[in-house]
Motif scaffolding. Structure first.
Motif, PDB file in Angstrom:
ATOM      1  N   ASP A   1      -4.984   3.570 -15.765  1.00 43.94           N
ATOM      2  CA  ASP A   1      -5.101   3.177 -14.352  1.00 43.94           C
ATOM      3  C   ASP A   1      -3.783   3.490 -13.634  1.00 43.94           C
ATOM      4  O   ASP A   1      -2.746   2.891 -13.942  1.00 43.94           O
ATOM      5  N   LEU A   2      -3.844   4.413 -12.700  1.00 38.44           N
ATOM      6  CA  LEU A   2      -2.614   4.839 -12.018  1.00 38.44           C
ATOM      7  C   LEU A   2      -2.022   3.721 -11.163  1.00 38.44           C
ATOM      8  O   LEU A   2      -0.841   3.730 -10.854  1.00 38.44           O
ATOM      9  N   LEU A   3      -2.848   2.763 -10.758  1.00 35.34           N
ATOM     10  CA  LEU A   3      -2.330   1.705  -9.883  1.00 35.34           C
ATOM     11  C   LEU A   3      -1.575   0.634 -10.668  1.00 35.34           C
ATOM     12  O   LEU A   3      -0.559   0.125 -10.207  1.00 35.34           O
ATOM     13  N   THR A   4      -2.074   0.312 -11.851  1.00 32.32           N
ATOM     14  CA  THR A   4      -1.371  -0.715 -12.653  1.00 32.32           C
ATOM     15  C   THR A   4      -0.404  -0.071 -13.637  1.00 32.32           C
ATOM     16  O   THR A   4       0.462  -0.741 -14.187  1.00 32.32           O
ATOM     17  N   GLY A   5      -0.604   1.227 -13.880  1.00 28.73           N
ATOM     18  CA  GLY A   5       0.203   1.899 -14.897  1.00 28.73           C
ATOM     19  C   GLY A   5      -0.236   1.539 -16.312  1.00 28.73           C
ATOM     20  O   GLY A   5       0.434   1.861 -17.284  1.00 28.73           O
TER      21      GLY A   5
ATOM     22  N   ARG B   1     -11.186  -9.531  -6.571  1.00 26.99           N
ATOM     23  CA  ARG B   1     -11.564  -9.446  -5.159  1.00 26.99           C
ATOM     24  C   ARG B   1     -10.983  -8.172  -4.530  1.00 26.99           C
ATOM     25  O   ARG B   1      -9.780  -7.931  -4.600  1.00 26.99           O
ATOM     26  N   TYR B   2     -11.827  -7.375  -3.950  1.00 27.21           N
ATOM     27  CA  TYR B   2     -11.440  -6.113  -3.293  1.00 27.21           C
ATOM     28  C   TYR B   2     -10.580  -5.229  -4.217  1.00 27.21           C
ATOM     29  O   TYR B   2      -9.688  -4.513  -3.759  1.00 27.21           O
ATOM     30  N   GLY B   3     -10.845  -5.308  -5.495  1.00 27.63           N
ATOM     31  CA  GLY B   3     -10.007  -4.585  -6.458  1.00 27.63           C
ATOM     32  C   GLY B   3     -10.291  -3.093  -6.477  1.00 27.63           C
ATOM     33  O   GLY B   3     -11.399  -2.640  -6.178  1.00 27.63           O
ATOM     34  N   VAL B   4      -9.273  -2.333  -6.838  1.00 27.04           N
ATOM     35  CA  VAL B   4      -9.401  -0.871  -6.931  1.00 27.04           C
ATOM     36  C   VAL B   4      -8.755  -0.412  -8.228  1.00 27.04           C
ATOM     37  O   VAL B   4      -7.717  -0.941  -8.630  1.00 27.04           O
ATOM     38  N   ALA B   5      -9.370   0.558  -8.870  1.00 29.20           N
ATOM     39  CA  ALA B   5      -8.728   1.230  -9.999  1.00 29.20           C
ATOM     40  C   ALA B   5      -8.797   2.731  -9.748  1.00 29.20           C
ATOM     41  O   ALA B   5      -9.794   3.228  -9.209  1.00 29.20           O
ATOM     42  N   VAL B   6      -7.726   3.412 -10.107  1.00 29.33           N
ATOM     43  CA  VAL B   6      -7.708   4.881 -10.012  1.00 29.33           C
ATOM     44  C   VAL B   6      -7.451   5.375 -11.434  1.00 29.33           C
ATOM     45  O   VAL B   6      -6.337   5.282 -11.944  1.00 29.33           O
ATOM     46  N   LEU B   7      -8.506   5.849 -12.058  1.00 32.30           N
ATOM     47  CA  LEU B   7      -8.467   6.076 -13.506  1.00 32.30           C
ATOM     48  C   LEU B   7      -8.357   7.557 -13.859  1.00 32.30           C
ATOM     49  O   LEU B   7      -9.147   8.382 -13.376  1.00 32.30           O
ATOM     50  N   ARG B   8      -7.397   7.818 -14.721  1.00 32.27           N
ATOM     51  CA  ARG B   8      -7.227   9.180 -15.244  1.00 32.27           C
ATOM     52  C   ARG B   8      -7.796   9.186 -16.652  1.00 32.27           C
ATOM     53  O   ARG B   8      -7.580   8.231 -17.395  1.00 32.27           O
ATOM     54  N   PRO B   9      -8.516  10.237 -17.024  1.00 33.21           N
ATOM     55  CA  PRO B   9      -9.124  10.251 -18.361  1.00 33.21           C
ATOM     56  C   PRO B   9      -8.053  10.159 -19.454  1.00 33.21           C
ATOM     57  O   PRO B   9      -6.953  10.635 -19.254  1.00 33.21           O
TER      58      PRO B   9
ATOM     59  N   LEU C   1       0.834  -1.205   0.000  1.00 40.46           N
ATOM     60  CA  LEU C   1       0.000   0.000   0.000  1.00 40.46           C
ATOM     61  C   LEU C   1       0.870   1.257   0.000  1.00 40.46           C
ATOM     62  O   LEU C   1       0.587   2.228  -0.724  1.00 40.46           O
ATOM     63  N   GLY C   2       1.938   1.222   0.799  1.00 35.83           N
ATOM     64  CA  GLY C   2       2.835   2.384   0.856  1.00 35.83           C
ATOM     65  C   GLY C   2       3.374   2.725  -0.529  1.00 35.83           C
ATOM     66  O   GLY C   2       3.430   3.900  -0.928  1.00 35.83           O
ATOM     67  N   ALA C   3       3.736   1.689  -1.277  1.00 37.20           N
ATOM     68  CA  ALA C   3       4.278   1.916  -2.623  1.00 37.20           C
ATOM     69  C   ALA C   3       3.195   2.502  -3.531  1.00 37.20           C
ATOM     70  O   ALA C   3       3.445   3.430  -4.324  1.00 37.20           O
ATOM     71  N   GLU C   4       1.979   2.000  -3.404  1.00 39.38           N
ATOM     72  CA  GLU C   4       0.901   2.502  -4.275  1.00 39.38           C
ATOM     73  C   GLU C   4       0.540   3.949  -3.933  1.00 39.38           C
ATOM     74  O   GLU C   4       0.311   4.768  -4.829  1.00 39.38           O
ATOM     75  N   LEU C   5       0.510   4.245  -2.655  1.00 36.53           N
ATOM     76  CA  LEU C   5       0.173   5.624  -2.274  1.00 36.53           C
ATOM     77  C   LEU C   5       1.261   6.593  -2.749  1.00 36.53           C
ATOM     78  O   LEU C   5       0.963   7.716  -3.174  1.00 36.53           O
ATOM     79  N   ALA C   6       2.495   6.118  -2.683  1.00 37.38           N
ATOM     80  CA  ALA C   6       3.583   6.974  -3.173  1.00 37.38           C
ATOM     81  C   ALA C   6       3.407   7.228  -4.667  1.00 37.38           C
ATOM     82  O   ALA C   6       3.641   8.331  -5.167  1.00 37.38           O
ATOM     83  N   ALA C   7       2.952   6.192  -5.390  1.00 32.40           N
ATOM     84  CA  ALA C   7       2.806   6.331  -6.841  1.00 32.40           C
ATOM     85  C   ALA C   7       1.656   7.273  -7.208  1.00 32.40           C
ATOM     86  O   ALA C   7       1.781   8.096  -8.117  1.00 32.40           O
ATOM     87  N   ILE C   8       0.539   7.156  -6.525  1.00 37.52           N
ATOM     88  CA  ILE C   8      -0.616   7.980  -6.931  1.00 37.52           C
ATOM     89  C   ILE C   8      -0.617   9.353  -6.250  1.00 37.52           C
ATOM     90  O   ILE C   8      -1.306  10.275  -6.699  1.00 37.52           O
ATOM     91  N   GLY C   9       0.177   9.486  -5.180  1.00 37.89           N
ATOM     92  CA  GLY C   9       0.163  10.715  -4.380  1.00 37.89           C
ATOM     93  C   GLY C   9       0.215  12.003  -5.184  1.00 37.89           C
ATOM     94  O   GLY C   9      -0.653  12.878  -5.030  1.00 37.89           O
TER      95      GLY C   9
END
Ligand code: GAL
Length: 659
Positions: free
Chosen positions: A636-640, A651-659, A381-389
Motif C-alpha cells: 500500500d503506497l499510502l501506508t508504506g 471510514r472514507y479509507g483509501v488504499a493504493v496498492l502495487r502488486p 493530502l499534499g504529503a500523500e500526493l507527493a508520496a504516490i506521485g
C-alpha cells in the motif's frame, strides 16, 4: 507546431501530481503573501493558478499596465518552488470596459444587458472585447513567457456565456452562412415552412431571442452550437497568442462538469491539458458517482492524464444549503480523481476570502487559518500526493467499455415541445454510468463518431439525435463483433433535429429487431412499469418486434405483453429506464457476455475499485470499516505497508496498492 508536438500535462507535472489551487493574492496585503508561501510549502503545494480575475488590477484604465505586483508574486512563487499556471484575466473585464464600450456587454434572450458587478459580463461576439482581451493576453505572454515559475497557461475561466445582442446576431448569420451556404438550405434545415417562419433575407435571422410561444427547435439547436463555437473562437484567439510566445508550455481552459453549454469534445481537441472543475454536494448520496462520471469523461477527452483544476476543500456557497465536507471526504474525493486519471489535484481557492461574493466558499486555508481542519487535511493530502506521485503520474487506465455522449444530441433532445420534459438527458447518463460503476466496470466515454475499435461493449444511454456517420459507426462496431446496448430515445432525429422516418432510424430498428415503433409512452414522475424481472421508470414504448428479438416484455397496463427489452445478436435495446439495481444487473450481464470484466469480484457495494497502470485503487465511500479480500500480497503506497490476502478500510479509507 503540429498537434503531435504540442506540450502536455507531463511537461508541467514532471513525474509529480500537481497540487495547489487558484491563488487570488490581490485580495490580501503583501505580508499575507509571505504567510501564504510558508503555508504552501508546509502543505506541499507545487502549483498555483494566478491571475484568473486580475484584469482590473493589471489594466486599471484602458491601455495602462500594472505588472509590478504580479512580478513580485511570480518571483515569490519561483523562490518557493511553486509553479504558476498563469491565467488570462478575460472572464471578468474591468468596469471601465463596459462603461466605455457598452457593446462588450452581453444580452440575454429578453434583450436585457448583463452588467458588470459580477463576472463573465462579456459578449463573445464583441470585436471590442476581443481586441482588449487579445491585447492584455499579448502583454502577459510577452512579459511572463520566459519566467521560470510559469508552467502552463489557463485561458479565461469556465467559458459559459451566451449573447443574444445585435453583434451576436451578425455573427450568428455569418456562422449560419458558413454552415448552410444558402438561405434556402437554412430554411430547409430549420423546417421554416411550419408556422410561417420562412426567411426571405439573412437580416431576419435572429439569435434565439424570446418569442411568444415555442421557438423553432432547429434554430435553438444551431444557436447553442453557435454559442459554443463563438466561445471557442475566443479561447483559440488567446491560446494562439500564448502558444506563439511559449510553444513549449501547455495551454488549458477549465470546463465545468458535464456543462450543457459547451461541446467539450470539440474544445478538448484544442487543449494541451484538459481540465475540469468539480463540486459534488457532500450530502448527495450520489456525489461520488457524479464525480466518477465527470472524471471518466474528462480522462476520455484528455486521452490520458487530466487536471482537476478546481474543487472545494469544504463547503461551496452557491447551493441553497452549503454543507461542509466531513473529515476525510476531501481526501477520498481527491484520491478518487487520481484513481480515475487526474495528475493534478487543485482547488478554488487557496485562501478563503473575507470579502466579495465567495467569502463563504471554503479555501485550502479557511477562515480558521492554519489550525483549521480544512488546512490540516489539505496538508496531509499534499504529503500523500507527493508520496504516490512518482508511481502514479502519467499512468493510464484501460477500459473495455465505452459510453457514448454527444452535446448536439443533448441539445436537440432537450428542446421544448417534446414527449416528456421529465426526461433529463444528464440524469439518464448518470443512471447508466452509475450502474456500470456499481458493477465495478470501468468505462471510458467517446463521441459517437470516434473510433470505437478496442472496446468490447459500447453503451448508449441516450442519443436522441445522431448523424449518419454516428449510426454507421455503431453498425460497424456490431458488425465487427462488438456488443452494443442502447437506451430509449436513441436514433430518433438527424443532425437538424428532423425526426427520422419511422420514428427511429431504420438501420437501427433493423439492428435491434424493431419492426414498428407505434408510440412512446412516457411516464409520470413516480410512475413505473413492470416488465419480466424488473420495474422501469420515466419511459416506456409500444413496439412491435421480431419475435426472436424479444428479451423481456411489459406486464400489465396498456403495454401488457409488448416488448420492453430487445436483443438481436450482440445489439440490445432497452425501451424504459430500469430501476438502478436492475440496470446494474442488466449491464453486468451484457458486459460479461461481451467479455468485459469487473475490476474485482465480490467487492462491498460502497467500495470503488479502479486500476490505474499497475496500481489498484480501493476507495471506501462508507463510514463503517470494511474488509476486502485480496488474495496475495500487495504494497500500500499510502501506508508504506504490505497487505496480505485482505485489507481493511476505515471510514472514507483509501488504499493504493502495487502488486
Ligand atoms: C467555479 C469558478 C471559481 C469559483 C468556484 C466556486 O465555477 O471557476 O472561480 O467561483 O466556482 O465554487
Amino acid at each position: 507546431m503540429t498537434a503531435a508536438h504540442r506540450p502536455s500535462l507531463a511537461d508541467a507535472t514532471r513525474g509529480r501530481i500537481l497540487f495547489g489551487g487558484d491563488y487570488n493574492p490581490e485580495q490580501w496585503p503583501e505580508e499575507t503573501w509571505h504567510e501564504d508561501v510558508r503555508l504552501m510549502r508546509d502543505a506541499g503545494v507545487n502549483s498555483v493558478t494566478l491571475g484568473v480575475f486580475s484584469w482590473s488590477r493589471l489594466e486599471p484604465e484602458p491601455g495602462a499596465r500594472e505588472f509590478g505586483w504580479l512580478d513580485t508574486l511570480m518571483d515569490l512563487m519561483h523562490a518557493n518552488g511553486v509553479g504558476v499556471v498563469l491565467a488570462t484575466p478575460t472572464s471578468a473585464p474591468p468596469p471601465w470596459l463596459g462603461r466605455l464600450h457598452p457593446d462588450t456587454l452581453p444580452r440575454d434572450e429578453n434583450g436585457d444587458v448583463e452588467w458588470w458587478g459580477g463576472r463573465q459580463h462579456f459578449s463573445h461576439s464583441s470585436a471590442t472585447y476581443r481586441r482588449y482581451a487579445a491585447a492584455i493576453t499579448e502583454d502577459l505572454a510577452a512579459r511572463y513567457g520566459g519566467h521560470p515559475a510559469l508552467t502552463m497557461w489557463h485561458i479565461n475561466n469556465e467559458y459559459c456565456t451566451a449573447d443574444h445582442g445585435d453583434e451576436a446576431a451578425v455573427a450568428f448569420r455569418r456562422w449560419l452562412r458558413a454552415r448552410y451556404g444558402t438561405l434556402d438550405a437554412l430554411n430547409t434545415a430549420w423546417g421554416t415552412d411550419f408556422w410561417s417562419q420562412r426567411h426571405d433575407s439573412w437580416e431576419s435571422v435572429l439569435p434565439a431571442r424570446r418569442t411568444h410561444y415555442l421557438k423553432n427547435p432547429a434554430q435553438v439547436l444551431d444557436f447553442r452550437r453557435f454559442t459554443s463555437d463563438m466561445l471557442l473562437e475566443c479561447y483559440l484567439a488567446e491560446r494562439d497568442i500564448v502558444a506563439r510566445h511559449t510553444p513549449h508550455l501547455p495551454v488549458t481552459t477549465n470546463f465545468m462538469p458535464l456543462f450543457f453549454g459547451q461541446d467539450t469534445w470539440r474544445w478538448a481537441e484544442e487543449e494541451d491539458v484538459v481540465s475540469v472543475d468539480l463540486y459534488p454536494d457532500p450530502r448527495d448520496p450520489q456525489g461520488a458517482r457524479h464525480g466518477a462520471l465527470v472524471q471518466d469523461l474528462t480522462r476520455s477527452q484528455a486521452r490520458g492524464p487530466w487536471m482537476l483544476m478546481e474543487q472545494a476543500a469544504g463547503p461551496v456557497n452557491w447551493r441553497g444549503v452549503n454543507h461542509p465536507k466531513p473529515p476525510g471526504l476531501n481526501r477520498l474525493w481527491s484520491l478518487q480523481a487520481v484513481a480515475r486519471g487526474a495528475d493534478a489535484v487543485c482547488y478554488f481557492q487557496w485562501r478563503q476570502s473575507r470579502q466579495g461574493a465567495e467569502k463563504f466558499h471554503s479555501g485550502m486555508v479557511g477562515h480558521a487559518g492554519e489550525r483549521g481542519r480544512a488546512f490540516q487535511e489539505v496538508k496531509r493530502l499534499g504529503a500523500e500526493l507527493a508520496a504516490i506521485g512518482p508511481e502514479v503520474s502519467g499512468s493510464r487506465i484501460r477500459a473495455d467499455i465505452v459510453i457514448l455522449h454527444d452535446w448536439h444530441a443533448w441539445w436537440a433532445g432537450s428542446q421544448d415541445g417534446r414527449p416528456s420534459t421529465h426526461v433529463d438527458h444528464a440524469a439518464v447518463l448518470h443512471a447508466w454510468h452509475r450502474a456500470l460503476c456499481e458493477a465495478h466496470l470501468t468505462a471510458d466515454f467517446a463521441h459517437p463518431e470516434h473510433d470505437l475499435g478496442g472496446y468490447r461493449l459500447v453503451v448508449v444511454p441516450q442519443l436522441y439525435a445522431m448523424t449518419d456517420a454516428a449510426i454507421d459507426n455503431l453498425l460497424a462496431h456490431v458488425r465487427g463483433g462488438g456488443a452494443l446496448v442502447t437506451g430509449f430515445l436513441t436514433g430518433v432525429a438527424d443532425q437538424d433535429d428532423r425526426v427520422r422516418p419511422g420514428g427511429m432510424d431504420a438501420r437501427l430498428r433493423e439492428l435491434f429487431g424493431i419492426r414498428t415503433l407505434h408510440e412512446w409512452w412516457p411516464l409520470e414522475p413516480g410512475e413505473d412499469v413492470v416488465t419480466d424481472g424488473f420495474r422501469g421508470t420515466l419511459w416506456s414504448e409500444e413496439l412491435e418486434a421480431e419475435p426472436d428479438a424479444v428479451e423481456a416484455v411489459y406486464r400489465g397496463g396498456e403495454l401488457d405483453g409488448l416488448p420492453a427489452v430487445l436483443r438481436k445478436d450482440r445489439a440490445w435495446y432497452v425501451s424504459t429506464l430500469p430501476e438502478p439495481e436492475a440496470l446494474r444487473a442488466l449491464l453486468a450481464r451484457i458486459a460479461a457476455d461481451a467479455g468485459a470484466r469487473p475490476v474485482l469480484e465480490g467487492l462491498p457495494p460502497e467500495v470503488e475499485a479502479v486500476r490505474r497502470g499497475e496500481l489498484l485503487f480501493l476507495l471506501h465511500h462508507g463510514r463503517e470499516p470494511v474488509t476486502v479480500a485480496l488474495p496475495g500480497t500487495r504494497h500500500d503506497l499510502l501506508t508504506g505497508k504490505p497487505c496480505t490476502d485482505e485489507i481493511t478500510l476505515g471510514r472514507y479509507g483509501v488504499a493504493v496498492l502495487r502488486p
